[in-house]
Scaffold this active site. Structure first.
Site, short mmCIF file in Angstrom:
data_model
loop_
_atom_site.label_atom_id
_atom_site.label_comp_id
_atom_site.label_asym_id
_atom_site.label_seq_id
_atom_site.Cartn_x
_atom_site.Cartn_y
_atom_site.Cartn_z
N GLU A 1 0.82 -1.22 0.00
CA GLU A 1 0.00 0.00 0.00
C GLU A 1 0.85 1.26 0.00
O GLU A 1 0.53 2.25 -0.66
CB GLU A 1 -0.95 0.01 1.21
CG GLU A 1 -2.16 -0.91 1.07
CD GLU A 1 -1.82 -2.35 1.40
OE1 GLU A 1 -0.70 -2.61 1.88
OE2 GLU A 1 -2.70 -3.22 1.19
N HIS B 1 -12.05 -5.02 8.21
CA HIS B 1 -12.75 -4.78 6.95
C HIS B 1 -13.99 -3.93 7.18
O HIS B 1 -14.94 -4.00 6.42
CB HIS B 1 -13.16 -6.10 6.29
CG HIS B 1 -11.99 -6.94 5.82
ND1 HIS B 1 -11.19 -7.62 6.68
CD2 HIS B 1 -11.52 -7.20 4.58
CE1 HIS B 1 -10.26 -8.29 5.99
NE2 HIS B 1 -10.44 -8.04 4.72
#
Lengths: 327, 327
Positions: B61, B130
């Protein structure tokens, strides 16, 4: 694949003398900064490259205008070689309105896109993903330009450097990774931060070539850099060049560097990249006393003018403390 | 002409149209290529635009965002996809230290037109990693813009605005809304300007300020209160940074009562900032304390029983509205 250590190159006397000039200018700039910070005229943010100048001079010499550099915090000389004037650079160190960041931050935290200079943050290694991004655009535009991404052996342990090398390898991006291994990450010696001797060994794990060279030999750096740059320009992807070196001063000018011995420092000073190169030029009868004096005088004059420019420059306007937040 | 499409399809449509319009726009992220992204948002883009304009990246990322910054320095407009908003923490440094400060530290001489798309929010059985709502971290950091669409129309229009904006924009797309927020979306080049809230329901008794998935629940609660004789004005912020102070204050001047609803946790969420601003600037207009309906200061549990307990919903919002109306 022939080792880039044996890359064939040719430099004219004029070019070699230009290299000497850059070595001396960068040395003189850092020496002057060291004084200025002790006098309180420069507030802080001085990370000396004294002892390491051959890496920047050898790698930046001969770069094209559109090639990009992503230097580490010690590489002030790379800004000069890429076209920033000593005066503007000094004003940047003085936090003046005429500096690159208009007083917002010091040192190399600002960049110049039109000169192909990226200025990193204080997060060491964070420049390498950016370098990969710039290199990706060269690839997309099918340009023959390259990006030089610098990091220390300390930053070699960051995730960013790993991620960037991996991505650059996968897409054969035109990046030359240059590790300036000066043995100490601030105070921590390399053996306390990695279990291998050569950072260059890591390259193989990413799928490209890594070489470890004498970072105090400007011609060895030039040779390896030119080899890696030629490889990158022709689409063969990244190379890692580890330059073994040593910084004479502390991590910053505020660091007394008591973590190392006088003997170690003396040994490395005997490998001074400037003295070595001067001797080389002398032996080859390329450097007369006259030329040497001329270079030295030119350097002193340029540094004096840079300081004068910085000191006579205005401070930033307080009204600009919170501007340029958004475009 | 507008047709009814889902929020998720509206995001893809914005990407495709912007990529067709501007060759400098490209998408990068994990699984975004042939697979089309974890939620199918980039489906078909690699097929249409090729490998490098819809680029699969390793699980890196920080590098995804760093590469975006580098590309933006060369005039590109990258749209980085974080597979889940929760994973944005792995790229945090490149957003808050690299992208957000770039213009400031370059003395205003550059822009950083990148978009970081992040699927956020709970109520999707995501568990701790999540389901998170990271908006406050980025709203708190100057130099960034943050948007959070609640409708399919805005999902498209705000993404177009974000891509054309010259600043780093964090685009928070709510996973709960992907298929549930189906609605009219213009076929043409309709932009939803960054920084403008939308009044979703007019009312004269209470101002309810919210965004993202909480808009639906808030409208539901407002309908219930209407049956009880209380008219609630529901303001959808759409942009969280800079948030539309004018719209909130104008509504408050009419209603004199304010509740802020968000799925993000309570402490230092948007509600705290809006409440403090109202206190500073419209204290004399308040007939009741500003209320907040938010997630508790808790992580996002996996169990449906536990998650239901934590999530704000129409019942909880309606209760707060009743308390506020009776104050």
């Amino acid at each position: 694949m022939a080792s880039i250590k044996r890359f064939k190159f040719k430099l004219t006397t004029e070019q070699l003398l230009e290299m000497l000039y850059w070595l001396k200018l960068i040395r003189a700039f850092d020496e002057r900064l060291s004084v200025l910070v002790r006098q309180g005229r420069v507030r802080s943010g001085v990370y000396s490259s004294i002892g390491q100048e051959a890496i920047i001079v050898g790698s930046c010499f001969g770069l094209e205008k559109d090639d990009y550099i992503c230097p580490l915090h010690r590489d002030l000389g790379s800004f000069l070689m890429k076209g920033v004037s000593p005066g503007v650079m000094m004003a940047q160190m003085y936090a003046k309105a005429t500096g690159l960041s208009k007083g917002r931050d010091s040192a190399l935290h600002s960049g110049v896109p039109e000169l192909g200079i990226f200025g990193n943050t204080s997060m060491l290694g964070a420049n390498t993903p950016v370098a990969a991004g710039i290199a990706l655009t060269f690839k997309l535009e099918q340009r023959r330009n390259v990006v030089l991404a610098y990091f220390g052996e300390g930053a070699a342990n960051t995730g960013d450097v790993h991620e960037a090398m991996n991505v650059a390898a996968v897409h054969k991006l035109p990046v030359v990774f240059i590790c300036e291994n000066n043995i100490y990450a601030y105070s921590v010696p390399i053996e306390k931060s990695m279990a291998i001797e050569d950072v260059a060994d890591r390259a193989e794990a990413y799928g490209f070539d890594g070489v470890s060279i004498n970072g105090n030999d400007v011609l060895a750096v030039y040779q390896a850099a030119q080899g890696a740059i030629a490889r990158a320009r022709s689409g063969e992807g990244p190379t890692l060049i580890e330059c073994k070196t040593y910084r004479w001063h502390g991590h910053s000018e505020h660091d007394p560097a008591f973590y190392r011995t006088d003997e170690e420092l003396a040994m490395w000073k005997s490998r001074d990249p400037l003295t070595t190169f001067t001797t080389y030029l002398r032996h080859r009868q390329m450097l007369s006393d006259e030329i040497l004096l001329e270079i030295d005088q030119r350097v002193v004059k340029e540094i004096d003018e840079a300081v004068a420019f910085a000191e006579s420059s205005p401070d930033p306007d307080p009204s600009e403390a919170a501007t340029d937040m958004l475009a | 002409m507008a047709r009814e499409i889902a929020y998720l399809d509206a995001i893809r449509e914005a990407l495709r149209e912007e990529m067709r319009r501007d060759p400098q726009v490209f998408v990068l992220g994990e699984d975004v290529g042939a697979y089309g992204g974890a939620f199918g948002i980039t489906k078909g883009l690699q097929e249409e635009f090729g490998e490098y304009r819809c680029l699969d990246m390793p699980i890196s990322e920080s590098c995804i965002i760093g590469v975006s910054v580098g590309a933006s320095l060369r005039g590109f407009r990258p749209v980085a996809e974080m597979q889940f908003g929760d994973f944005i923490t792995c790229g945090f440094d490149q957003i808050v230290n690299q992208a957000a400060t770039l213009r400031y530290r370059y003395g205003g001489r550059v822009a950083c037109p990148i978009v970081v798309r992040a699927p956020v929010g709970g109520n999707v059985a995501g568990g701790l990693y999540h389901s998170q709502n990271p908006e406050s971290w980025f709203v708190h950091r100057p130099g960034l813009k943050v948007v959070a669409p609640s409708t399919a129309w805005d999902a498209k229009g705000l993404l177009k605005a974000a891509i054309r904006d010259n600043n780093p924009v964090i685009y928070l797309e709510h996973k709960y809304l992907y298929r549930r927020a189906k609605g009219p979306v213009p076929e043409g080049d309709e932009i939803v300007p960054i920084g403008q809230a939308a009044v979703r329901r007019e009312g004269s008794d209470i101002t309810l300020v919210t965004y993202g998935a909480m808009v639906m629940a808030s409208l539901d609660a407002a309908e219930r209160l209407s049956k009880e004789g209380v008219e609630v004005e529901v303001i959808d912020l759409r942009t969280l940074s800079p948030w539309d102070k004018g719209a909130v204050l104008a509504s408050l001047e009419k209603t004199s009562r304010l509740v802020v609803v968000h799925e993000d946790v309570k402490t230092l969420g948007l509600g705290a900032e809006i409440s403090a601003t109202v206190m500073e600037e419209r204290f004399e207009h308040l007939d009741a304390p500003v209320m907040r309906v938010t997630y508790p200061d808790s992580h996002c549990p996996f169990s449906a029983v536990l998650e239901r307990e934590n999530l704000p919903n129409a019942d909880k919002i309606a209760d707060a509205l009743r308390t506020l109306a009776a104050y």
